[in-house]
Scaffold this motif. Structure first.
Motif, mmCIF file in Angstrom:
data_model
loop_
_atom_site.group_PDB
_atom_site.id
_atom_site.type_symbol
_atom_site.label_atom_id
_atom_site.label_comp_id
_atom_site.label_asym_id
_atom_site.label_seq_id
_atom_site.Cartn_x
_atom_site.Cartn_y
_atom_site.Cartn_z
ATOM 1 N N ASP A 1 -6.324 3.130 2.193
ATOM 2 C CA ASP A 1 -6.571 1.988 1.311
ATOM 3 C C ASP A 1 -6.252 2.348 -0.138
ATOM 4 O O ASP A 1 -5.776 1.504 -0.911
ATOM 5 C CB ASP A 1 -8.025 1.534 1.422
ATOM 6 C CG ASP A 1 -8.313 0.845 2.749
ATOM 7 O OD1 ASP A 1 -7.341 0.599 3.496
ATOM 8 O OD2 ASP A 1 -9.491 0.579 3.045
ATOM 9 N N PHE B 1 -12.664 2.257 -2.729
ATOM 10 C CA PHE B 1 -11.309 2.581 -2.296
ATOM 11 C C PHE B 1 -11.112 4.083 -2.144
ATOM 12 O O PHE B 1 -10.310 4.520 -1.319
ATOM 13 C CB PHE B 1 -10.294 2.021 -3.295
ATOM 14 C CG PHE B 1 -9.990 0.572 -3.087
ATOM 15 C CD1 PHE B 1 -9.085 0.162 -2.125
ATOM 16 C CD2 PHE B 1 -10.622 -0.398 -3.852
ATOM 17 C CE1 PHE B 1 -8.802 -1.177 -1.924
ATOM 18 C CE2 PHE B 1 -10.346 -1.739 -3.668
ATOM 19 C CZ PHE B 1 -9.433 -2.132 -2.696
ATOM 20 N N ILE C 1 -6.271 -5.835 3.906
ATOM 21 C CA ILE C 1 -6.752 -4.503 4.278
ATOM 22 C C ILE C 1 -8.149 -4.557 4.882
ATOM 23 O O ILE C 1 -8.754 -3.518 5.149
ATOM 24 C CB ILE C 1 -6.729 -3.556 3.068
ATOM 25 C CG1 ILE C 1 -7.690 -4.032 1.969
ATOM 26 C CG2 ILE C 1 -5.322 -3.405 2.530
ATOM 27 C CD1 ILE C 1 -7.813 -3.055 0.812
#
Length: 971
Positions: free
Chosen positions: A191, A185, A175
């Protein structure tokens, strides 16, 4: 040979020239020399004439002089592949470091050499459907679930980062992130979603199952795409390198259509409609899975209010099938009106029965919601389905058994034990059962002949209680209707198992109770009647017979010890041994001193050890067995023996087996002492203390020629059983010997023990409510009679010990036994006076307190006078206590059994208070060693290393330090 063969293929992959042709001839002659001199020299005499002709041709230069160069594109491609295999050398750096990746590659490559049928093209393969029942388990972990800390300061995300450090690093790389915290995050929704899926793919979630089963579709798309390019490439004259290109196969309309024709996945989410109505997070997660997997179908039962023909309001039920449309909304495919509520029997089989009509194809693979699949294994599904057309005896197969890999084995030592035990059963065990034609359906992921089963009663029997283990009845049904069940080990499916001791105990209790109900079923009766003698014996031991033999093993321990105690208390033990010694009858003496040579629980691990030897080799099997012993696997298997015995025996006596939800989460939290006591008190603790009481009485009054040390050696296996049954829940409890946890557990235990019950109070909050719930299984008159007979065994202690007291002076009259009952009655009255409280005696509270103090002083003085002025000794005092404890427990069991009679007599409150005292005493006996070991910090560290792998143990210790610092800062 390899060097010359490499040189030969290196020339053949190039275009043909005169020099290269001469080089090929030379290389072939050199290869010929090596082969004839190194490999064929011993056989030259037998083919002398032939070798002479070849030698003459070689000397004349005619040998290998006329070479047909591989100009055909396909042949040239095969030569290139051979040259590549000979020249490419994989170094250790190119081998995957991830152990799971290594295991998958190893199994896949090994399976290619197994005997499997040839796969048909995708267009000609047998169409099939995967079928998964789901109720309300976890679909996808939310961010709040990932980041919330338990009482030890450990979150699920932290736990997985320590268990899978390499996979976590790979995920961050995919990612495009470095080391990130949970807060980072939350800034990116995409994500965050990927993180939720990453965690869910490592738990026992529906998301993991759906991803795994969708690999079937991806594999079929890829294979169909390659087949079409291969056929087109051959016709158009392209090389193999061009048609093996797999880029864009997922976008090919033909490949997608072919896969959708051959594969369907139906998840039966029984209460999905209700979850959508109340906007539960599970409904949103299921909708997300539908959007991400276009071939996924969800079946559910829809309830709505309706009006009958006479105008009354009624509930209408519909069985519906939905998929996601192009906008991501639920699109209804089918809706079938049902005559009523379909949930009449057990929930899980009814969930499958209402949705099986939505399956398609000629085969159904039943998959539980805590399973997984792998792309490389999905490639072999065409081969597996061809087994339905193969020769497996007189009849074609109706159920194809498939091997399982338990993917939860790395979580803890307990999970490892369950994983290895399961692996031995799904490999060695089921292989033998299929060979003997007595393999049944033991759960998922077997593949059913759909047409055969839906015309013969379906795949799930759902009668309440008796079909609690619904899986095996599908095997019974198939075998009774002349089906054929096989087992195949070249393909495997992932499976999640319980990872905590409480989860494992509940699961084994459910299976044992289900086997108790199978004893009563007509299916087992009919199979026993119709099988030939040898199949009947094999079938017996692999189903209900296993649990019967397990129960008989434990009962043998009881019978042996009660027999030895009877011989000790009656005096026959000493006289028989003395007579045998005088007569030289050593066989009789050996029979009296017979004991189990090894702990009985270890025998359950023998098939697992044999499976290790066959699967891994002797040295790895020995190493694994030693490692398991260091992790106290014998304690675990002995404890499991008690679990199976208790629940199977209770079901045989009283019936009423029920489904026990085990939970499928990550067990990284500490289980409180009271929780363990509630779960194991009647199944293990009471029985272990009874065996301990038998052993103590025997060591006190029994005769052993070698003294106490000889007695200990003879009864060591029984002592191991006692210790395992008493302390296994605390040995395998995370942070079980941490001092702070122990203090908190004691406070929680005392609060639970003395909290008054009442209407609506659950057993987990009050001892009184729990005590009432524990008696719910005694329902029938037959059960009460059997419980009464079994409870009378405790009277043996008082009857035997009374005549062994020194104060009786060897008086064997019944009057002494009757006097002991008077003493017991006085003790009960004194107990009632001591437990009388001012709340219950509001008239004279001060007088009650004064009387209790006076009685205490009087009792101590009376005991002192007995010891000082009579033959009564301190040893007699302890012996009397043991005798009265056993008799008191007998009276309690009888009072609970005949509850209505005792309530009519107005003695129920007294029975409850005495029971509370017994539970308090049992809890104190178990709690004392835990407190002692909690004083030593190294015990907790040692326990963590036994329970978890080294990486997580270090992370656990660090997190505890950080949690302690945080607590200090807050204070």
């Amino acid at each position: 040979v390899q060097s010359r063969l490499t040189g030969l293929t290196g020339l053949l992959i190039r275009d043909e020239t005169a020099d290269r042709k001469a080089g090929v001839t030379k290389a072939l002659r050199e290869l010929y020399e090596v082969v004839t001199h190194e490999f064929l020299a011993p056989n030259l005499r037998e083919e002398f004439d032939t070798w002479q002709l070849l030698l003459r041709a070689r000397n004349d230069g005619r040998l290998f002089s006329n070479i047909l160069w591989p100009n055909d594109l396909e042949m040239k491609e095969q030569v290139k592949r051979l040259h590549l295999l000979l020249t490419v050398k994989d170094s250790a750096a190119n081998i995957p470091k991830n152990l799971e990746a290594q295991r998958r590659l190893q199994f896949f490559t090994n399976s290619l050499f197994m005997d499997m049928p040839e796969a048909k093209p995708v267009s000609e393969m047998i169409p099939f459907c995967v079928f998964t029942p789901y109720y309300s388990e976890t679909v996808l972990y939310s961010m709040s679930e990932l980041c919330v800390d338990n009482e030890d300061g450990i979150s699920i995300l932290f736990y997985l980062q320590k268990i899978f450090p390499d996979e976590w690093a790979n995920f961050l790389e995919r990612i495009g992130r470095g080391e990130s915290s949970e807060e980072d995050f939350k800034e990116s929704p995409s994500d965050t979603l990927e993180l939720r899926f990453w965690v869910s793919y490592r738990g026992q979630t529906l998301a993991r199952t759906v991803r795994g089963m969708m690999y079937y579709r991806r594999a079929l798309m890829l294979q169909s795409y390659l087949e079409k390019r291969y056929l087109g490439g051959i016709e158009d004259g392209y090389s193999a390198l061009e048609y093996i290109d797999t880029q864009g196969y997922q976008l090919s309309p033909d490949a997608r259509a072919q896969a959708d024709l051959k594969f369907t996945y139906v998840v039966s989410c029984q209460i999905y409609g209700q979850q959508k109505q109340r906007k539960a997070p599970e409904a949103a997660d299921i909708a997300l899975l539908l959007q991400r997997n276009e071939a996924l179908r969800v079946a559910f039962i829809h309830e709505e209010d309706g009006v009958s023909s006479d105008g009354q309001a009624i509930k209408e039920y519909h069985s519906k099938l939905v998929k996601a449309d192009i906008h991501g909304k639920d699109q209804e495919i089918y809706s079938i009106k049902l005559p009523g509520n379909p949930k009449l029997g057990e929930g899980k089989p009814e969930n499958q029965n209402h949705a099986i009509i939505f399956t398609r194809g000629d085969a159904i693979q039943t998959i539980d919601m805590n399973q997984d699949n792998y792309l490389e294994e999905a490639m072999k599904v065409r081969n597996l389905l061809e087994e339905f057309r193969g020769n497996h005896g007189i009849r074609y197969p109706t159920i194809l058994g498939v091997r399982e890999h338990v993917f939860t084995g790395s979580v803890s030592s307990l999970a490892s034990f369950m994983s290895k035990q399961e692996t031995s059963f799904v490999t060695l065990g089921q292989r033998v059962l299929a060979y003997l034609k007595v393999r049944m359906h033991y759960g998922h992921p077997d593949v059913f002949d759909r047409i055969f089963h839906i015309t013969r009663g379906g795949i799930s029997k759902a009668s309440r209680v008796i079909n609690i283990s619904e899986d095996i009845y599908a095997g019974f049904n198939s075998t009774l209707r002349q089906g054929n069940i096989t087992h195949h080990e070249y393909i495997q499916v992932g499976k999640g198992r319980d990872v905590g001791l409480n989860q494992i105990a509940l699961f084994e209790g459910k299976v044992a109770g289900g086997n108790g109900e199978q004893v009563l079923s007509r299916d087992v009766y009919r199979l026993g009647q119709l099988f030939d003698f040898f199949r009947m014996l094999t079938f017996f031991y692999t189903t209900v017979g296993y649990y019967v033999c397990t129960m008989m093993t434990v009962l043998t321990v009881y019978i042996f010890l009660y027999g030895r105690v009877y011989l000790a208390l009656s005096g026959l033990d000493h006289s028989i041994s003395r007579q045998a010694r005088f007569l030289g009858n050593t066989a009789l003496d050996a029979a009296l001193n017979a004991q189990f040579l090894v702990q009985i629980g270890v025998f359950t691990a023998v098939p697992m050890i044999m499976g290790f030897i066959l699967e891994l080799g002797l040295m790895k099997a020995i190493f694994s067995f030693i490692t398991m012993q260091l992790q106290f696997c014998s304690v675990f298997f002995t404890f499991s023996l008690g679990t199976r015995t208790h629940y199977f025996g209770r079901t045989i006596l009283h019936g009423g087996a029920k489904y026990r939800a085990t939970g499928r989460g990550f067990v990284v939290r500490h289980i409180k002492f009271a929780d363990n006591y509630r779960l194991y008190s009647r199944s293990h603790f009471v029985k272990a203390l009874e065996v301990a009481l038998l052993l103590i009485v025997y060591i006190a009054y029994g005769y052993t020629k070698g003294g106490s040390s000889s007695f200990i050696l003879l009864t060591i296996s029984s002592w191991i059983m006692v210790i395992s049954w008493l302390f296994a829940p605390y040995i395998f409890n995370p942070s079980g010997f941490e001092w702070q946890k122990t203090v908190e557990d004691f406070d929680d235990w005392t609060n639970w023990l003395f909290y008054k019950g009442g209407v609506g109070v659950k057993g987990e909050n009050s001892w009184e409510s729990w005590w009432e719930e524990e008696q719910a299984h005694i329902q029938t008159f037959r059960g009460r009679i059997l419980e009464t007979i079994l409870s009378l065994r405790f009277l043996l202690f008082q009857y035997g010990i009374v005549y062994k007291l020194k104060i009786t002076a060897h008086n064997t009259s019944l009057a002494m036994y009757g006097f002991s009952w008077i003493v017991l009655l006085v003790m009960v009255l004194l107990f009632k006076l001591f437990t009388a409280t001012p709340r219950k005696s509001t008239a004279l509270p001060i007088f009650i307190r004064f009387l209790q103090g006076l009685l205490a002083i009087g009792i101590i003085a009376a005991i002192a006078c007995l010891i000082g002025f009579t033959d009564f000794t301190i040893a007699d005092l302890f012996a009397s206590a043991l005798a009265f404890l056993a008799t008191g427990w007998c009276i309690l069991c009888l009072a609970i059994t005949w509850k209505r009679v005792v309530k009519t007599l107005g003695l129920w409150d007294s029975v409850r208070e005495i029971s509370r005292m017994y539970d308090a005493g049992m809890g104190a006996v178990i709690f004392a060693p835990i407190v002692f070991f909690s004083w030593f910090p190294f015990v907790s560290t040692f326990q963590s290393r036994i329970l978890f792998n080294q990486a997580f143990s270090r992370g656990l210790e660090i997190s505890l330090i950080l949690a302690g610092n945080k607590a200090n800062q807050e204070s």
